[in-house]
Design an enzyme around this catalytic site. Structure first.
Site, short mmCIF file in Angstrom:
data_model
loop_
_atom_site.label_atom_id
_atom_site.label_comp_id
_atom_site.label_asym_id
_atom_site.label_seq_id
_atom_site.Cartn_x
_atom_site.Cartn_y
_atom_site.Cartn_z
CB SER A 29 -0.83 0.15 1.39
OG SER A 29 -1.32 1.20 1.72
CE1 TYR A 85 -4.36 -2.78 4.38
CE2 TYR A 85 -3.42 -0.55 4.13
CZ TYR A 85 -3.94 -1.74 3.77
OH TYR A 85 -4.06 -1.74 2.20
P1 NAP Z 1 -11.76 -5.57 -1.56
O1 NAP Z 1 -12.61 -4.64 -2.58
O2 NAP Z 1 -12.40 -5.39 -0.15
O3 NAP Z 1 -11.50 -7.04 -1.96
C1 NAP Z 1 -10.99 -7.88 -0.95
C2 NAP Z 1 -10.79 -9.29 -1.44
O4 NAP Z 1 -9.96 -10.17 -0.60
C3 NAP Z 1 -12.21 -9.98 -1.94
O5 NAP Z 1 -11.89 -10.86 -2.74
C4 NAP Z 1 -12.10 -10.97 -0.45
O6 NAP Z 1 -12.81 -12.09 -0.73
C5 NAP Z 1 -10.63 -11.08 -0.29
N1 NAP Z 1 -10.29 -11.58 1.15
C6 NAP Z 1 -10.68 -10.59 2.46
N2 NAP Z 1 -10.40 -11.11 3.38
C7 NAP Z 1 -9.64 -12.52 3.07
C8 NAP Z 1 -9.20 -13.52 3.72
N3 NAP Z 1 -8.78 -13.45 5.15
N4 NAP Z 1 -8.81 -14.55 3.14
C9 NAP Z 1 -8.81 -14.48 1.59
N5 NAP Z 1 -9.26 -13.80 1.10
C10 NAP Z 1 -9.70 -12.53 1.57
O7 NAP Z 1 -10.37 -4.93 -1.45
P2 NAP Z 1 -9.23 -4.24 -2.46
O8 NAP Z 1 -9.46 -2.90 -2.49
O9 NAP Z 1 -9.47 -5.18 -3.69
O10 NAP Z 1 -8.03 -4.74 -1.94
C11 NAP Z 1 -7.05 -5.63 -2.46
C12 NAP Z 1 -5.65 -5.68 -1.80
O11 NAP Z 1 -5.10 -4.23 -2.33
C13 NAP Z 1 -5.40 -5.59 -0.50
O12 NAP Z 1 -4.30 -6.43 -0.02
C14 NAP Z 1 -5.47 -4.15 0.12
O13 NAP Z 1 -4.90 -4.17 1.30
C15 NAP Z 1 -4.80 -3.71 -0.84
N6 NAP Z 1 -4.94 -2.12 -1.27
C16 NAP Z 1 -6.18 -1.71 -1.60
C17 NAP Z 1 -6.20 -0.20 -1.61
C18 NAP Z 1 -7.45 0.42 -1.91
O14 NAP Z 1 -7.41 1.53 -1.99
N7 NAP Z 1 -8.39 -0.27 -2.49
C19 NAP Z 1 -5.06 0.52 -1.79
C20 NAP Z 1 -3.82 -0.18 -1.32
C21 NAP Z 1 -3.67 -1.53 -1.43
P3 NAP Z 1 -14.46 -12.13 -0.74
O15 NAP Z 1 -15.07 -10.93 -1.56
O16 NAP Z 1 -14.77 -13.35 -1.14
O17 NAP Z 1 -14.72 -12.34 0.90
#
Ligand code: NAP
Length: 254
Positions: free
Chosen positions: A146, A159
């Site tokens: 991140s 986090y």
């Molecule tokens: P998201 O839309 O909330 O999607 C999260 C995904 O992770 C979903 O597919 C969910 O599965 C899965 N998941 C959650 N907890 C889990 C667990 N304990 N075991 C296995 N799978 C799990 O989030 P996102 O924005 O796509 O984030 C993806 C990654 O990017 C994360 O690592 C996050 O920290 C990073 N990130 C995001 C942002 C942002 O602004 N969005 C910025 C920086 C980094 P289900 O849907 O089946 O529950």
């Protein structure tokens, strides 16, 4: 005889960034096995999107916090690879699954801390350890960190600390897996419009505007800004990029 397509394993691709990564991998002609945690119907949608690009998709349930389930998971993965792809190996791993926890340093509970470290670092650490036994040489691992490891947004200490560990792990993995030709890089997204954090970056118009005004390119990130970079890191086009932290934030907080 047509050449066997390469295969990527992407965690957390039922929604958000992982889904977009899976689609971009398919656009590059890479078959995708991906995981969901709770949203099987969303996973079915991701699979349909992948197939639109002429690639094969398969999905498995996984909770990356549950290290004890990994043996069963990799057993299921081997069966899936054999039945669907007539192989026993993957080429790429994307450690994407994750959630946020909002609490100031002073107020973070032990449960919140454990959840952040179990999901983002312990889970990714041991999942990768098992995955490399199932990975062809000359593949690639992409870890997801991140932007919060470079700049501070108050309330994300646990986090961001866990993501910082992911970045250090990336360098050690690259160092130790280089002899097999496996490259390891870490992508650090800025704020992106997904369900992450309750969808606040997407749904809170005021916050969205503030982030846009602090971003050199004048908007918040979209999933496709990230997925395309991850897919690139899983191709030979990036064959000399190794052990790098690549921030993909449009120039946030410069
Ligand atoms: P998201 O839309 O909330 O999607 C999260 C995904 O992770 C979903 O597919 C969910 O599965 C899965 N998941 C959650 N907890 C889990 C667990 N304990 N075991 C296995 N799978 C799990 O989030 P996102 O924005 O796509 O984030 C993806 C990654 O990017 C994360 O690592 C996050 O920290 C990073 N990130 C995001 C942002 C942002 O602004 N969005 C910025 C920086 C980094 P289900 O849907 O089946 O529950």
């Amino acid at each position: 005889m047509s050449k066997q397509k390469r295969i990527a394993l992407v965690t957390g691709a039922s929604r958000g960034l992982g889904k977009n990564m899976a689609i971009n991998l398919a656009k590059k002609g890479i078959n995708v096995v991906f995981t969901y945690q709770s949203k099987k119907e969303d996973a079915m949608e991701t699979a349909k999107e992948i197939e639109k690009y002429g690639c094969q998709a398969a999905f498995l349930q996984l909770d990356v916090q549950d290290i004890n389930s990994f043996e069963l998971f990799f057993g299921n993965l081997r069966t899936c690879l054999k039945d669907n792809f007539q192989t026993d190996k993957i080429d790429y791993l994307v450690n994407n699954a994750g959630i946020g926890a909002y609490a100031t340093f002073a107020e973070t509970t032990e449960d919140q801390f454990d959840s952040m470290f179990n999901i983002h670092i312990k889970g990714a650490y041991f999942l990768s350890q098992s995955a490399i036994k199932t990975m062809n040489d000359h593949g690639s691992i992409v870890n997801i960190s991140s932007g919060l490891t470079r700049f501070c947004t108050q309330g994300y200490a646990a986090y961001a600390a866990a993501k910082g560990a992911v970045e250090v792990l990336t360098k050690y993995q690259a160092s130790e897996l280089g002899s097999r030709g496996i490259r390891v890089n870490v992508v650090a997204p800025g704020p992106i419009e997904t369900d992450f954090g309750g969808g606040v970056v997407r749904d809170n118009k005021d916050l969205n505007q503030v982030i846009s005004s602090q971003t050199a390119l004048g908007r918040v990130g979209l999933p496709d800004d990230i997925g395309s970079v991850v897919a690139f890191l899983c191709t030979d086009e990036s064959k000399w990029i190794n052990a790098q932290r690549i921030e993909v934030s449009g120039g946030y907080y410069l």
